[in-house]
Design a protein around this motif. Structure first.
Motif, PDB file in Angstrom:
ATOM      1  N   LEU A   1       1.323   7.905   6.239  1.00 25.65           N
ATOM      2  CA  LEU A   1       1.832   8.247   7.569  1.00 25.65           C
ATOM      3  C   LEU A   1       0.951   7.651   8.655  1.00 25.65           C
ATOM      4  CD1 LEU A   1       3.146  11.921   7.654  1.00 25.65           C
ATOM      5  CD2 LEU A   1       4.385   9.786   8.027  1.00 25.65           C
ATOM      6  N   ILE A   2      -0.366   7.722   8.450  1.00 28.42           N
ATOM      7  CA  ILE A   2      -1.290   7.162   9.439  1.00 28.42           C
ATOM      8  C   ILE A   2      -1.052   5.655   9.561  1.00 28.42           C
ATOM      9  CG2 ILE A   2      -3.716   6.664   9.921  1.00 28.42           C
ATOM     10  CD1 ILE A   2      -4.352   9.434   8.697  1.00 28.42           C
ATOM     11  N   VAL A   3      -0.933   4.995   8.405  1.00 27.87           N
ATOM     12  CA  VAL A   3      -0.654   3.556   8.421  1.00 27.87           C
ATOM     13  C   VAL A   3       0.639   3.282   9.185  1.00 27.87           C
ATOM     14  CG1 VAL A   3       0.007   1.596   6.980  1.00 27.87           C
ATOM     15  CG2 VAL A   3      -1.914   3.021   6.307  1.00 27.87           C
TER      16      VAL A   3
ATOM     17  N   PHE B   1       0.836  -1.199   0.000  1.00 24.60           N
ATOM     18  CA  PHE B   1       0.000   0.000   0.000  1.00 24.60           C
ATOM     19  C   PHE B   1       0.870   1.248   0.000  1.00 24.60           C
ATOM     20  CE2 PHE B   1      -2.270   3.458   2.091  1.00 24.60           C
ATOM     21  CZ  PHE B   1      -3.437   3.502   1.342  1.00 24.60           C
ATOM     22  N   THR B   2       1.894   1.240   0.872  1.00 25.59           N
ATOM     23  CA  THR B   2       2.789   2.388   0.961  1.00 25.59           C
ATOM     24  C   THR B   2       3.527   2.614  -0.361  1.00 25.59           C
ATOM     25  OG1 THR B   2       3.100   1.824   3.267  1.00 25.59           O
ATOM     26  CG2 THR B   2       4.632   3.411   2.338  1.00 25.59           C
ATOM     27  N   GLN B   3       4.089   1.544  -0.912  1.00 26.17           N
ATOM     28  CA  GLN B   3       4.851   1.692  -2.154  1.00 26.17           C
ATOM     29  C   GLN B   3       3.965   2.198  -3.290  1.00 26.17           C
ATOM     30  OE1 GLN B   3       8.192   1.357  -2.044  1.00 26.17           O
ATOM     31  NE2 GLN B   3       7.721   1.027   0.100  1.00 26.17           N
ATOM     32  N   ILE B   4       2.772   1.600  -3.407  1.00 29.37           N
ATOM     33  CA  ILE B   4       1.897   1.952  -4.528  1.00 29.37           C
ATOM     34  C   ILE B   4       1.365   3.379  -4.368  1.00 29.37           C
ATOM     35  CG2 ILE B   4      -0.264   1.362  -5.694  1.00 29.37           C
ATOM     36  CD1 ILE B   4       0.359  -1.594  -4.860  1.00 29.37           C
ATOM     37  N   TRP B   5       1.001   3.728  -3.159  1.00 30.63           N
ATOM     38  CA  TRP B   5       0.515   5.074  -2.897  1.00 30.63           C
ATOM     39  C   TRP B   5       1.594   6.110  -3.269  1.00 30.63           C
ATOM     40  CZ3 TRP B   5      -4.230   6.837  -1.238  1.00 30.63           C
ATOM     41  CH2 TRP B   5      -4.286   8.197  -0.907  1.00 30.63           C
ATOM     42  N   ASN B   6       2.832   5.802  -2.946  1.00 28.90           N
ATOM     43  CA  ASN B   6       3.917   6.770  -3.124  1.00 28.90           C
ATOM     44  C   ASN B   6       4.526   6.758  -4.517  1.00 28.90           C
ATOM     45  OD1 ASN B   6       3.642   7.574  -0.490  1.00 28.90           O
ATOM     46  ND2 ASN B   6       5.296   6.277   0.288  1.00 28.90           N
TER      47      ASN B   6
ATOM     48  N   ILE C   1       7.126   7.925   3.398  1.00 30.95           N
ATOM     49  CA  ILE C   1       6.699   9.107   2.640  1.00 30.95           C
ATOM     50  C   ILE C   1       7.171   9.016   1.193  1.00 30.95           C
ATOM     51  CG2 ILE C   1       7.208  11.562   2.427  1.00 30.95           C
ATOM     52  CD1 ILE C   1       6.839  11.896   5.285  1.00 30.95           C
ATOM     53  N   SER C   2       6.372   9.570   0.312  1.00 31.19           N
ATOM     54  CA  SER C   2       6.724   9.550  -1.111  1.00 31.19           C
ATOM     55  C   SER C   2       7.850  10.536  -1.416  1.00 31.19           C
ATOM     56  CB  SER C   2       5.514   9.925  -1.949  1.00 31.19           C
ATOM     57  OG  SER C   2       5.894  10.141  -3.281  1.00 31.19           O
ATOM     58  N   PHE C   3       8.679  10.178  -2.391  1.00 24.23           N
ATOM     59  CA  PHE C   3       9.734  11.085  -2.791  1.00 24.23           C
ATOM     60  C   PHE C   3       9.191  12.372  -3.387  1.00 24.23           C
ATOM     61  CE2 PHE C   3      14.212   9.685  -2.620  1.00 24.23           C
ATOM     62  CZ  PHE C   3      14.712  10.951  -2.421  1.00 24.23           C
ATOM     63  N   VAL C   4       7.964  12.310  -3.875  1.00 20.56           N
ATOM     64  CA  VAL C   4       7.357  13.531  -4.402  1.00 20.56           C
ATOM     65  C   VAL C   4       7.175  14.531  -3.263  1.00 20.56           C
ATOM     66  CG1 VAL C   4       5.398  14.489  -5.642  1.00 20.56           C
ATOM     67  CG2 VAL C   4       6.219  12.194  -6.193  1.00 20.56           C
ATOM     68  N   VAL C   5       6.666  14.039  -2.139  1.00 17.36           N
ATOM     69  CA  VAL C   5       6.486  14.906  -0.968  1.00 17.36           C
ATOM     70  C   VAL C   5       7.843  15.436  -0.504  1.00 17.36           C
ATOM     71  CG1 VAL C   5       5.732  14.962   1.440  1.00 17.36           C
ATOM     72  CG2 VAL C   5       4.400  13.692  -0.253  1.00 17.36           C
TER      73      VAL C   5
ATOM     74  N   ALA D   1      -1.200  14.582   0.940  1.00 18.23           N
ATOM     75  CA  ALA D   1      -0.823  13.440   0.102  1.00 18.23           C
ATOM     76  C   ALA D   1      -0.063  12.402   0.919  1.00 18.23           C
ATOM     77  CB  ALA D   1       0.013  13.913  -1.082  1.00 18.23           C
ATOM     78  N   ALA D   2       0.691  12.868   1.920  1.00 18.34           N
ATOM     79  CA  ALA D   2       1.503  11.947   2.726  1.00 18.34           C
ATOM     80  C   ALA D   2       0.696  11.310   3.851  1.00 18.34           C
ATOM     81  CB  ALA D   2       2.700  12.698   3.317  1.00 18.34           C
TER      82      ALA D   2
END
Lengths: 296, 331
Positions: A275-277, A224-229, B136-140, A270-271
């Motif tokens: 982050l909550i997870v 989930f984290t990878q796909i979301w990001n 956190i995403s690299f975009v952020v 967006a983060a």
């Protein structure tokens, strides 16, 4: 690496303090560098968070670059509101993408992991390593065929297409994590089922699957984290209304007209889901991190 | 998967002899086993191996416009690539980036892991702090660090207040140190790239920390005690006993972070772009732009093939080293 080590990471066992021949004062002084290291690095990690949170809560007239580090004189949610208005459709897209893709890649990984851990066949290591190779490729190497294929099957610029892509390229990591997970289930547990004459798939359904919840949680959080990001597939395979939130965020931050406090609020929003997870299920997240990196 | 599970032979009521039953059962199981992994194996065969071959084919084609042209064009794209200023700059950048970023992450990760391993107060809180950027995403990350390292704002404000005259230009800098020319490309380290390194270390050093911490917690107290009894100082304990034991962790971190660094796309794309004089460009970004912006599909394909070759060349030895270490520890 064993599960023991992994467990230690989440609940560190206190180490007996070194040499006892020192006075309490000496011992405290010895720990000054330790805390210095932690504080310096923690500041480095937390500064961007401070900036995001503080700026996103400033009223527009205070969101000036020159006053970047100052606290707001009054709190305003104006930036949060405009950021949410801009991001909302894309946040929904990201959920529509991340949830099914996570489930699909976890199910595939579970099937594979079970086979590679418990039902090795001649050449199975070879096949397993062949799948793992997918972890290492720079994704640019498949980008052109992927775009052409997606266009040909009518899945270009659709969330469905992106779900499929994430599910497929997620197979190597989910397979690796699940194989390590099932390797820890004692063979006797499966053998007990074999006596009843259950076949491979029945053993999976009746014995392995019910024990798999922790594996699914670890893989689920990780995927989930990878796909979301993720950004590269998203920016290549979708446009306009179909874009996931990270592409939308990138567009907002690239636009000169969007105010700075709105950009920070958008970045935070967006983060927030990942982050909550992380905050709620951090220990499983770390397990995924280690499981993917350290072979059994 | 809705695989139909064939009833295994042994369930057929009380049929002797046992030997053929086993064989039958084995064959049935084997088929089901293969059916279970078939969807994934086929998908990876097509989407990884098939697509790599396809990209290889595109790289030797004449596909240089919006209209696909898959006629054979020989090695033109590769010849072009190896003399192209932007490509060579990007190649220099990604190698420098990988080395500096992985090195910095190793040092920072190890420092934090050692500190955390010495049981500070609130160790769970510290761990949460150091690991959260990984979620956190690299975009952020790019959006925030782009402001933090903006030459006219960000960290330069407190630096200016401290009386620093020459403020760093961060990612806007076009300086390359030491600036020796190698063909058309200046070597070695573009200063602007260090700004990206900072953001990447911020994002990913927690990974090195987690792996090192797992390793440190595996070093038994008995061993530490034994070294102390032998008169080793704390420093010696770390240098002589503990660090050598962390070698497998170091190799793992180099493999994981190294391959991520070589793939780097998002941080550059979201934070700096290719930069003036391509000081922050990388082949991954160049591939994307030449393919999907300039419609130079053959060239894009050639660049991506070179990325794969680079990955195999640099990661191959690391993976072999890890296998060797694993075998040693297994003995």
């Amino acid at each position: 690496m064993t599960s023991e080590t992994v467990d230690v990471v989440r609940g560190a066992t206190p180490r007996p303090s070194p040499p006892t021949s020192r006075s309490p004062l000496q011992r405290t002084l010895l720990r000054v560098p330790l805390y210095l290291v932690l504080i310096v690095f923690a500041l480095f990690v937390l500064v961007p968070v401070y900036l995001m949170v503080v700026t996103s809560l400033k009223p527009p007239e205070e969101a000036l670059l020159s006053q970047m580090w100052q606290l707001p004189t009054e709190l305003s949610i104006a930036a949060w509101e405009s950021a949410f208005a801009a991001l909302q459709p894309y946040l929904i897209n990201s959920f529509r993408l991340a949830i099914p893709a996570t489930i699909l890649s976890a199910v595939l990984g579970s099937l594979n992991g079970y086979v590679f851990a418990k039902w090795r066949f001649p050449g199975s290591e070879w096949v397993f390593n062949g799948l793992l190779f997918g972890l290492f490729i720079p994704y640019q190497i498949v980008l052109i065929p992927l775009v052409v294929t997606m266009q040909n099957v009518g899945l270009y610029n659709t969330i469905t297409g992106l779900v499929l892509v994430h599910a497929i390229y997620g197979i190597p990591i989910t397979t690796l994590i699940f194989r390590n997970f099932y390797a820890r289930i004692p063979q006797e547990v499966l053998d007990a089922g074999k006596v009843d004459g259950a076949g491979v798939f029945q053993l999976y359904r009746r014995i392995a699957l019910p024990l798999s919840l922790p594996g699914f949680v670890v893989v689920g959080i990780w995927q989930f984290t990878q796909i979301w990001n993720e950004f590269l597939w998203a920016v290549t395979l979708t446009s306009a209304g179909q874009r996931p939130v990270m592409v939308a965020l990138q567009n907002i931050s690239g636009a000169q007209i969007v105010e700075w406090n709105v950009q920070m609020a958008a970045a935070l929003q967006a983060a927030l889901p990942t982050l909550i997870v992380y905050v709620l299920l951090g220990r499983y997240f770390v397990r995924g991190l280690l499981a993917g990196a350290l072979k059994e | 998967m809705t695989a139909t599970t064939p009833k295994s032979g042994s369930q057929e009521a009380g049929q002797p002899p046992p030997a053929p039953q086993r064989a039958k059962r084995g064959r049935g199981d084997r088929i089901v086993t293969l059916l279970m992994i078939a969807p994934s194996v086929i998908a990876i065969a097509v989407f990884v191996y098939g697509f790599i071959a396809w990209t290889g084919y595109v790289s030797v084609s004449n596909w240089t416009s919006f209209v696909p042209d898959l006629s054979f064009g020989g090695l033109d794209s590769y010849r072009w690539m190896l003399t192209d200023f932007r490509y060579l700059s990007g190649l220099r950048n990604v190698i420098v980036f990988t080395i500096v970023f992985v090195g910095a992450s190793l040092v920072m990760g190890l420092a934090i892991a050692i500190a955390l391993d010495r049981s500070p107060r609130l160790s769970a809180v510290w761990r949460t702090v150091f690991l959260f950027p990984l979620a956190i995403s690299f975009v952020v990350t790019g959006v925030v660090w782009q402001w933090l390292l903006n030459p006219s704002a960000g960290v330069n404000i407190p630096l200016a207040n401290m009386g620093l005259d020459e403020l760093p230009l961060w990612y806007v800098s076009t300086t390359i140190v030491p600036g020796v020319s190698w063909g058309r490309v200046e070597m070695v380290v573009p200063v602007a790239l260090l700004a990206v390194v900072i953001a990447a270390v911020w994002q990913l050093s927690g990974f090195a920390m987690a792996i090192y911490l797992a390793g440190l917690q595996g070093v038994s107290d008995d061993l530490r005690e034994a070294a102390r009894v032998d008169g080793a100082s704390e420093l010696q304990l770390y240098r002589r006993v503990i660090l050598p034991m962390l070698k497998p962790m170091t190799i793992t971190i180099i493999i994981v972070l190294g391959h991520m660094a070589l793939k780097t796309f998002d941080p550059i794309y979201t934070m700096t772009g290719p930069g003036t004089g391509y000081v922050t460009d990388v082949p991954a970004v160049y591939m994307y732009e030449s393919t999907f912006r300039a419609n130079q599909f053959a060239r894009g394909a050639a660049i991506s093939i070179s990325l794969l070759v680079l990955m195999l060349a640099l990661m191959g030895p690391a993976i072999r080293a890890r296998r060797k270490v694993e075998e040693e520890t297994a003995q």
